[in-house]
Design a protein around this motif. Sequence first.
Motif, PDB file in Angstrom:
ATOM      1  N   VAL A  45       0.853  -1.187   0.000  1.00 37.44           N
ATOM      2  CA  VAL A  45       0.000   0.000   0.000  1.00 37.44           C
ATOM      3  C   VAL A  45       0.888   1.236   0.000  1.00 37.44           C
ATOM      4  N   GLU A  98       0.950   5.593  -0.886  1.00 35.50           N
ATOM      5  CA  GLU A  98       0.071   6.729  -1.171  1.00 35.50           C
ATOM      6  C   GLU A  98       0.412   7.280  -2.552  1.00 35.50           C
ATOM      7  N   LEU A 141       1.103   1.125  -5.627  1.00 34.21           N
ATOM      8  CA  LEU A 141      -0.241   1.078  -6.215  1.00 34.21           C
ATOM      9  C   LEU A 141      -0.368   1.926  -7.478  1.00 34.21           C
ATOM     10  N   ARG A 177      -5.941   4.898   0.498  1.00 33.21           N
ATOM     11  CA  ARG A 177      -4.559   4.441   0.385  1.00 33.21           C
ATOM     12  C   ARG A 177      -3.720   4.996   1.525  1.00 33.21           C
ATOM     13  N   LYS A 206      -2.074   2.846   4.460  1.00 30.65           N
ATOM     14  CA  LYS A 206      -0.617   2.883   4.540  1.00 30.65           C
ATOM     15  C   LYS A 206      -0.176   3.282   5.944  1.00 30.65           C
ATOM     16  N   TRP A 220      -6.259  -3.572   2.429  1.00 30.80           N
ATOM     17  CA  TRP A 220      -6.624  -2.413   1.617  1.00 30.80           C
ATOM     18  C   TRP A 220      -7.575  -2.823   0.497  1.00 30.80           C
TER      19      TRP A 220
END
Lengths: 240, 240
Positions: A83, A85, A97, A171, A175, A184
Motif C-alpha cells: 500500500v 500513497e 499502487l 490508500r 498505509k 486495503w
Amino acid sequence: GADNGLMFPDAIATIGPLNLNSKEPVLLEQSHTHFGAPALLAIPEPSSDNEKRKLGRKKQKRRHSREPGEDGDDRPREHPFIVTEPGELARGKKNGLDYLFDLYEQCARFLGEVQQISKERGEKCPTKVTNQVFRHAKLKGASYINKPKMRHYVHCYALHCLDLEQSNHLRKLYKDRGENVGAWRQACYYPLVEMARQNGWDIEGVFNRNEKLRIWYVPTKLRQLCHIEKSKDSDSCSYE
Amino acid sequence: GADNGLMFPDAIATIGPLNLNSKEPVLLEQSHTHFGAPALLAIPEPSSDNEKRKLGRKKQKRRHSREPGEDGDDRPREHPFIVTEPGELARGKKNGLDYLFDLYEQCARFLGEVQQISKERGEKCPTKVTNQVFRHAKLKGASYINKPKMRHYVHCYALHCLDLEQSNHLRKLYKDRGENVGAWRQACYYPLVEMARQNGWDIEGVFNRNEKLRIWYVPTKLRQLCHIEKSKDSDSCSYE
DNA sequence: AACCCGGGCGACCATCGGACGCTGGTGCC
DNA sequence: GGCACCAGCGTCCGATGGTCGCCCGGGTT
C-alpha cells in the motif's frame, strides 16, 4: 456460376471456417451500515442448478515445481504490491499502487490494439479485456500482465477511476495504519457499494458509464455485495 | 469483528462461491458487384494460430438412433420451413417464414424474462440471446426453439427488421420462382452487405442500432462477407 | 413402396470467464 | 540463517458461442 457477373452466391456458399477470441477497516465518511456478517457464510443465493455443486476440485495436481529435464527459463514472479500513497514509489522489492493502476491503463492500450487488428481482419471485435487481450499483452512482451492479477484488483482500480479523492484517502489511511495489501483491497469494496446504492444498485451501469472502467468485467464479489446490501435495504425485518 | 457495527469486512471475506444458468439468385435493385468467388475457397485470412487447424473433427460418433432400453419420449422434429410471402400460412407439413420470424420475437421475450430473473438474483445480466436463454425457453415449454436453428436464420431476421420492404420483396420473388429455403436464406445476405457498406462497413453497429436486432450476435458468415467486400472496395487491383 | 432431397437440431469443440490454492519471494527475528 | 506470512499467477473448471453433419421427414415418382 456463369457469366452473369453475380458470383456472390457462390462466394457465400464457399466461405469455410476461419480461426483467428482484518482488522477493522473504516468506511471513511459513510456510516450507513447494518452489515450483518453471519448470513454470508452460507450463501443464500438460489440457483437453477443447485445440485452437482462442488463435485469438481478433483484432479487438482497442478504441476508446479519443475520436473527434472525441462526448460528452466521461468520468469521470476513480480514483486508483491504494498500500500503506497499517491506518488510514492515503493521501496525495496515491492511495487506500489500507482504501478498497479498503470497496469490497467496498459491493458486498455493492448485492448485497443486487439480491436484495431480484429477490425482489420473482419473478426469479432472485443469490447472488454478478454483472454485474447492478455494473450496479446504477453506476445508484446508485457509478461508481467496476467489475468488472475488484473481480475483480482479490478475493484480497486474502479474506485481509483470513480472517486480518485476517496481512493487516495483510503490508500493513505491504510498505509499509515501499516495494513497489508489484502486489507486495503478488501476495504475498496465499501465505497463502491455505496456508489452503487446511489445509482439504483446498477453497478454494471456505474462501470459502463465510466470511460476507463467500461472495458472491465464487474467482479463477481462486488456484484454479490451490492445484491446483499440491496436486499437489506428493502428488507423490513430487523434482527436487532 | 467487534462491537463497532461495521461488519462489512467480514461479510466480504466470507462470501463463498455461488453458482446460479442453385440457381442464380438476384440482387434485386443492387448491381454494385464484382464478386469474384474463386478467392473464397481458400480462405485468405491470417490468424494468430494458423497451425493445428482441422485436427479436430475426430471422435465424431454422435450417438443418434436411440439405444435399446431408453426413454423413447423424443419429440418429433419441427416441420421444415418453406418460403412464404408475408401473411401466407404454409400448407401441408411445413412452416412459413412469418412463423420463423415470430420465433425470434419469442426469444426476445424469453431474454427479457432471463434478464428480470438475473437482476432479482444479483447475477450477471445477459444483453444477448445466450445459451441460458435457450435453456430457459426450453424449460418454459418452448421446445421448438433451439440454438442451431435460431443462429442459422439470424441474418434473415435481420433483413426483416432492417428493411421489411426488401425482405418481403425477396420472399415473394423466391416463392414465385419456387426456390427452396436454403436459396432464399443465402439471398438474404446481399442486401445486408449493402447496408453494411452504406454504414461504413460497421455491421456490428447496424445490428446494435436496431432495437430488435441488438440482442442477436452478428453471424460469422455475414461478418466475413462484409470483410471480403470491403477489401474489394478498397482494392485498387483488378483481375479482369 | 421406394427413393432421394434438404434441412432440423443433437452433440461436439475450442475457447471463454472465473476461481483456487501451491509455491516461493520477502521481511523479521 | 531460519521461519512464517501472504500474495502472484499457473492451472484448472463449468459453461459459452459457434458449428457440423447425422438422420429422418416429406414430396415425388
